[in-house]
Scaffold this active site. Structure first.
Site: not given
Length: 267
Positions: A143, A156
């Protein structure tokens, strides 16, 4: 082209989204696919059938709860009995957004377990065999949040930053495994920005609610904040890059993190 004929790829979270797109590209390249994810029997059947139709000689489903090291060990034992993974794609991930002060501790634990610790356990099990064979590919879907931060995403962002660090260490440790002709053993990260997947749907819904439920306006607002191209990526674009990274020609591409983020991290 069947540049991955004879290779076996384990793609976690491959029943939908980016994982399925990567599995599809690897199937088109001739790889056997070990499918993994959370799905019912019908979806599993449909995914495996589609991968075989795309070109994979075999596509089978393997269970494994990535929150539990014991279940990961069972997953890797089953894949080893199937022939072992030449390619490992750590794609499975979960998300929860909340301010740091309000983030539930159990969400932190679960996100770190699935998005980071699982990759460690899977790589630890898979990479020695890759080194023995002289060919191996680990692709970690890290990501854009492995490179930069955003508010309300502490676990995250922490997990994805950690995944990039883990990948660099593994890339160095296995850098001289194998030879050019075999393809060597490489470890790389792909860092998608806004991509049309289920994981971002709650954020789209929340933004759309601010515009009377208009989903297009919700997406536009998300993109305007971060992604200069103001275009979302399609999962197939990540799949195409993953396929190239798995090719023997990419033997000297290791330890890097490649954004597909519309200029997000260029700012």
């Amino acid at each position: 082209m069947t540049e991955l004929a004879g290779k076996t790829a384990l793609v976690t979270g491959s029943v939908q989204g980016i994982g399925l797109a990567i599995a599809t590209e690897l199937a088109r390249a001739g790889a056997r696919i070990a499918v993994h994810g959370i799905a019912g029997d019908l979806q599993v059947h449909e995914v495996c059938t589609a991968l075989r139709e795309a070109g994979s000689p075999q596509a089978e489903f393997f269970q494994g709860d990535l929150r539990e090291p014991e279940r990961i060990a069972e997953l890797m034992a089953a894949v080893a009995a199937w022939g072992g993974a030449d390619i490992l794609v750590n794609n499975a991930g979960i998300q929860h957004t909340a301010p740091l002060a309000e983030m539930p501790g159990e969400k932190w634990d679960a996100i770190l377990a699935v998005n980071l610790s699982a990759a460690f356990h899977l790589m630890q099990a898979a990479m020695p065999l890759m080194a023995t064979r002289g060919y191996g590919r680990v692709i970690n879907i890290a990501s854009v949040h492995g490179l930069v931060a955003s508010k309300d995403k502490a676990p995250y962002v922490a997990a994805k930053h950690g995944l990039i660090g883990l990948s660099k260490v593994a890339a160095l440790e296995y850098a001289n495994a194998g030879k050019t002709g075999l393809g060597g053993v490489t470890v790389n990260c792909i860092c998608p920005g806004w991509t049309e997947t289920a994981i971002i749907e709650p954020q789209i819904v929340a933004r759309a609610a601010l515009h009377g439920g208009d989903r297009d306006l919700g997406i536009a607002e998300l993109l305007a904040e971060k992604q200069p191209t103001q275009r979302v990526s399609d999962p197939a674009e990540i799949g195409a890059l993953a396929r190239w990274l798995c090719a023997p020609i990419a033997h000297n591409v290791t330890g890097i993190s490649i954004p597909i983020d519309g200029g997000w991290t260029a700012q």
